[in-house]
Design a protein around this motif. Structure first.
Motif, short mmCIF file in Angstrom:
data_model
loop_
_atom_site.label_atom_id
_atom_site.label_comp_id
_atom_site.label_asym_id
_atom_site.label_seq_id
_atom_site.Cartn_x
_atom_site.Cartn_y
_atom_site.Cartn_z
N ASP A 6 -1.40 -8.21 -2.19
CA ASP A 6 -0.46 -9.29 -2.53
C ASP A 6 0.78 -9.16 -1.65
N ASP A 7 0.77 -9.86 -0.52
CA ASP A 7 1.88 -9.71 0.42
C ASP A 7 3.20 -10.25 -0.15
N LYS A 8 3.13 -11.23 -1.05
CA LYS A 8 4.36 -11.74 -1.66
C LYS A 8 4.98 -10.69 -2.58
N LEU A 9 4.14 -9.99 -3.33
CA LEU A 9 4.63 -8.91 -4.19
C LEU A 9 5.23 -7.80 -3.34
N PHE A 10 4.56 -7.46 -2.24
CA PHE A 10 5.07 -6.44 -1.33
C PHE A 10 6.45 -6.84 -0.81
N ASP A 11 6.58 -8.08 -0.36
CA ASP A 11 7.87 -8.56 0.15
C ASP A 11 8.94 -8.56 -0.93
N LYS A 12 8.56 -8.92 -2.16
CA LYS A 12 9.51 -8.93 -3.28
C LYS A 12 9.96 -7.51 -3.60
#
Length: 100
Positions: A6-12
């Motif tokens: 989950d790249d969005k979770l990683f970025d968050k």
């Protein structure tokens, strides 16, 4: 693993860690202290990414601190622990083992 999942979770997680460090640095500045060391971010991310990734991979995790929550120094790497909880990945009631 986390970025692939989950790249969005990683970025968050990265953004929340950076925000936490900025808040800590502001409090340190008000107290007349130097900013956190450059290595702090690396180890805070290592800690939080590992916990979140392990929860995703294993489906469960137990996070145990070696001191009581209220005794954790607000500027220690350990103090970054709420990031995974605030993201809703680490469940405070079920994944955190209270030190007693």
């Amino acid at each position: 693993i986390l970025k692939e999942h989950d790249d969005k979770l990683f970025d968050k997680l990265i953004a929340d860690t950076d925000r936490s460090i900025e808040d800590k640095d502001q409090r340190r500045q008000k107290a007349g202290k130097d900013p956190l060391a450059d290595w702090y971010r690396h180890f805070a991310l290592l800690q939080e990414v590992t916990k979140v990734a392990m929860k995703i991979v294993a489906g469960d995790i137990t996070v145990a601190h070696t001191i009581a929550e209220e005794e954790i120094n607000e500027f220690s790497v350990t103090s970054a622990w709420p990031i995974g909880v605030n993201l809703g990945i680490i469940d405070y009631d079920n994944d955190m083992l209270s030190y007693t």
